[in-house]
Each structure stands twice: as C-alpha cells, then as structure tokens.
Write a protein that holds these residues in place. Structure first.
Motif, PDB file in Angstrom:
ATOM      1  N   LEU A 191      69.835  37.544  46.558  1.00 46.28           N
ATOM      2  CA  LEU A 191      70.801  38.453  45.790  1.00 46.28           C
ATOM      3  C   LEU A 191      70.272  39.172  44.468  1.00 46.28           C
ATOM      4  N   ARG A 192      69.497  38.528  43.913  1.00 44.64           N
ATOM      5  CA  ARG A 192      69.054  39.071  42.507  1.00 44.64           C
ATOM      6  C   ARG A 192      67.856  40.138  42.921  1.00 44.64           C
ATOM      7  N   GLU A 193      67.154  39.968  43.833  1.00 42.48           N
ATOM      8  CA  GLU A 193      66.086  40.857  44.270  1.00 42.48           C
ATOM      9  C   GLU A 193      66.695  42.135  45.086  1.00 42.48           C
ATOM     10  N   THR A 194      67.724  41.903  46.067  1.00 41.62           N
ATOM     11  CA  THR A 194      67.759  42.956  46.710  1.00 41.62           C
ATOM     12  C   THR A 194      69.000  43.870  45.988  1.00 41.62           C
ATOM     13  N   HIS A 195      69.552  43.307  44.825  1.00 41.34           N
ATOM     14  CA  HIS A 195      70.685  44.190  44.014  1.00 41.34           C
ATOM     15  C   HIS A 195      69.865  44.793  42.749  1.00 41.34           C
ATOM     16  N   ASP A 196      68.645  44.618  42.654  1.00 35.21           N
ATOM     17  CA  ASP A 196      68.069  45.035  41.624  1.00 35.21           C
ATOM     18  C   ASP A 196      67.484  46.438  41.703  1.00 35.21           C
ATOM     19  N   ILE A 197      68.562  47.583  41.280  1.00 31.94           N
ATOM     20  CA  ILE A 197      68.573  48.830  42.032  1.00 31.94           C
ATOM     21  C   ILE A 197      68.768  49.539  40.621  1.00 31.94           C
ATOM     22  N   GLY A 198      68.310  49.320  39.412  1.00 27.93           N
ATOM     23  CA  GLY A 198      68.179  50.174  38.464  1.00 27.93           C
ATOM     24  C   GLY A 198      69.502  50.597  37.591  1.00 27.93           C
ATOM     25  N   ALA A 199      69.801  51.825  36.922  1.00 27.77           N
ATOM     26  CA  ALA A 199      70.839  51.983  36.218  1.00 27.77           C
ATOM     27  C   ALA A 199      71.867  52.341  37.234  1.00 27.77           C
ATOM     28  N   LEU A 236      73.818  56.147  40.111  1.00 24.34           N
ATOM     29  CA  LEU A 236      73.965  55.835  41.274  1.00 24.34           C
ATOM     30  C   LEU A 236      75.458  55.857  41.763  1.00 24.34           C
ATOM     31  N   VAL A 237      76.295  55.476  41.009  1.00 25.64           N
ATOM     32  CA  VAL A 237      77.753  55.076  41.358  1.00 25.64           C
ATOM     33  C   VAL A 237      78.624  56.545  41.379  1.00 25.64           C
ATOM     34  N   ARG A 238      79.104  56.714  42.573  1.00 20.59           N
ATOM     35  CA  ARG A 238      80.158  57.698  42.816  1.00 20.59           C
ATOM     36  C   ARG A 238      81.341  57.307  43.226  1.00 20.59           C
ATOM     37  N   TYR A 297      75.672  42.394  39.903  1.00 19.14           N
ATOM     38  CA  TYR A 297      75.850  43.599  40.394  1.00 19.14           C
ATOM     39  C   TYR A 297      77.337  44.180  40.277  1.00 19.14           C
ATOM     40  N   SER A 298      78.458  43.320  41.014  1.00 16.57           N
ATOM     41  CA  SER A 298      79.593  43.573  40.870  1.00 16.57           C
ATOM     42  C   SER A 298      80.447  43.899  39.670  1.00 16.57           C
ATOM     43  N   THR A 299      80.108  43.078  38.623  1.00 14.47           N
ATOM     44  CA  THR A 299      80.393  43.493  37.328  1.00 14.47           C
ATOM     45  C   THR A 299      80.073  44.583  36.645  1.00 14.47           C
ATOM     46  N   GLY A 300      78.796  45.065  37.218  1.00 11.87           N
ATOM     47  CA  GLY A 300      78.329  46.209  36.424  1.00 11.87           C
ATOM     48  C   GLY A 300      79.017  47.251  36.956  1.00 11.87           C
ATOM     49  N   VAL A 301      79.190  47.388  38.231  1.00 14.84           N
ATOM     50  CA  VAL A 301      80.052  48.503  38.943  1.00 14.84           C
ATOM     51  C   VAL A 301      81.412  48.752  38.432  1.00 14.84           C
ATOM     52  N   LEU A 305      87.254  49.678  35.860  1.00 14.41           N
ATOM     53  CA  LEU A 305      88.446  49.085  36.243  1.00 14.41           C
ATOM     54  C   LEU A 305      88.548  47.485  35.770  1.00 14.41           C
ATOM     55  N   GLN A 306      87.692  46.903  35.017  1.00 12.83           N
ATOM     56  CA  GLN A 306      87.595  45.662  34.748  1.00 12.83           C
ATOM     57  C   GLN A 306      88.950  45.101  34.196  1.00 12.83           C
ATOM     58  N   ARG A 307      89.575  45.678  33.274  1.00 14.49           N
ATOM     59  CA  ARG A 307      90.705  45.183  32.859  1.00 14.49           C
ATOM     60  C   ARG A 307      92.043  45.002  33.850  1.00 14.49           C
TER      61      ARG A 307
END
Length: 240
Positions: free
Chosen positions: A82-90, A94-96, A122-126, A132-134
């Motif tokens: 999970l760490r390596e596959t979701h290491d996708i940078g800033a 990327l987010v739309r 990853y999901s926390t970052g998105v 939307l975290q709150r």
C-alpha cells in the motif's frame, strides 16, 4: 406516524467523491505494475507486462482486490504494498473534484462515514485536499478492514457485518454510495440501501483496458443511480 431514524451514509472515496480516473489511478496503476512485476520476476528481471496484467485482473476478479491475491499467493507485506503503490507525489497536482461537496454533505441528513479500500495516509490526504475531513464522523480505510486478523476490504460482507455491529447500525438505516457495482451488490444483499455514482467511471477492468459500454442500465440491486453525488438531494425520496 413514527419518525424515521436519520440515515447513516457510507461514502466511498475514489471515483465517488473525486475524479481518481483523471490522474491518480494512472499513477497508482503504474506503481502497482512496477511492484507486481518485481514480485513476479526472477529476482533480476521483472515479469512481463502480460504476466502483470493477468495477475492484476485475475486476483481482482477472484478476491475483489489485487492486494489480497498478492498476499495469499506471493506473501507480500500489505503495508509495504500500500505504501509503495500509493506513493504518487503531491496530491494538489492530481486531485480533480467538483465544487459544492462540502455544502452537499452539510445538507444530507444523518451521519457520514468514509469507507474506502484506499490506505489511511493516502485517503486522509485526499479528504484534506478536497476539504471534507470535518464532515465524516468516522474514517474507515483498508487497514481498518480486518476480520479475525485478515484483511477483508470491500466487497466483503463479513467486514460490512462487523462494521454494522461495531457502530450499532441496522442495515436498512445505512446507504452505501459507491462507483463499484460489486460493492453495491454485496451491500444490498445485507439489506443496505445503495447509490451508484457513474460520473467518473472510465473502464470496466482494473488496468484501464476495457472501456465501459456506452449505455449502462441500473441493476436491480442499485436503489438510485446518479451521475454525481451532488444530485443526491434530488433523489432522496427513492431512498426512503
């Protein structure tokens, strides 16, 4: 007339609340191909693209997630995968996402839970990137989806039953909002109500080679089909 209890919304993340197909999924897919090729290779030469594609599709079809096949058949460490596959940078590059999601979540009655097969970091970052975290009472990522010590991500009915018991929820009170039909089908079999979001769907396979048919009918196990989650308020009557 008795008052109906407020619903509990279980929201998927990728391709439900944001457009992961635009840039994020291609980046994760490239990382996943590299990882699988290394694992399937002979130690010096990576496996062929054909072998990688066959493994990804085969494990996805058999287990519902490529990761589960990699764990079972190749003893990979899930945290490392999970760490390596979701290491996708800033993520900001990327987010739309559509505008108005925070307002939508405020308008929807009841509690909201994020339920994603993506890893926590990853999901926390998105979720933070789209602001939307709150709005979520709980954030359930793939690391939290264990039953008897084994990972059981969506579409696992065992995991969904455990989630409902843990939070004291009746299935009929819950609404799963998803882009993935197999997840919706299993949820419906447990008695949850279901919403299928189609706006960001591009392909019908996990490696992005099989395009979706032009006309996609609403399956019987889907209560509501919407192009965007922003259209949920207009379809609330169908979920009562």
């Amino acid at each position: 007339m008795p008052t109906l209890p407020s619903p509990v919304w279980l929201f998927d993340l990728d391709n439900t609340l944001h457009d992961a197909s635009h840039a994020i999924f291609p980046a994760i897919s490239a990382n996943m191909n590299t990882y699988i090729a290394r694992v399937l290779g002979d130690g010096t030469t990576p496996a062929s693209r054909e072998a990688v594609d066959a493994a990804r599709i085969g494990y996805w079809k058999r287990y519902g997630a490529t990761l589960l096949g990699m764990i079972r058949h190749h003893q990979v460490d899930p945290a490392d995968f999970l760490r390596e596959t979701h290491d996708i940078g800033a993520l900001q590059d990327l987010v739309r996402v559509e505008r108005g999601l925070a307002k939508l979540l405020r308008r929807l009655p009841g509690r909201k839970i994020l339920l994603t097969n993506a890893p926590t970091v990853y999901s926390t970052g998105v979720v933070r990137q789209i602001g939307l975290q709150r709005h979520f009472a709980h954030h359930i990522a793939i690391e939290d989806m264990r039953v008897h010590g084994q990972l059981r991500p969506k579409p696992s009915k065992l995991m969904l039953r455990r989630l409902l018991r843990k939070h004291g929820l009746a299935p009929r009170r819950c609404i799963l909002v998803e882009d993935t039909l197999v997840n919706l089908r299993h949820a419906k079999q447990l008695g949850l109500r279901t919403v299928w979001v189609t706006q960001y769907l591009r392909y019908s396979d996990p490696i992005g080679k099989a395009p979706l048919p032009k006309i996609i009918k609403r399956p019987a196990y889907v209560d509501v089909k919407v192009k965007s989650v922003l259209r949920l308020p207009a379809r609330m009557n169908r979920l009562r």
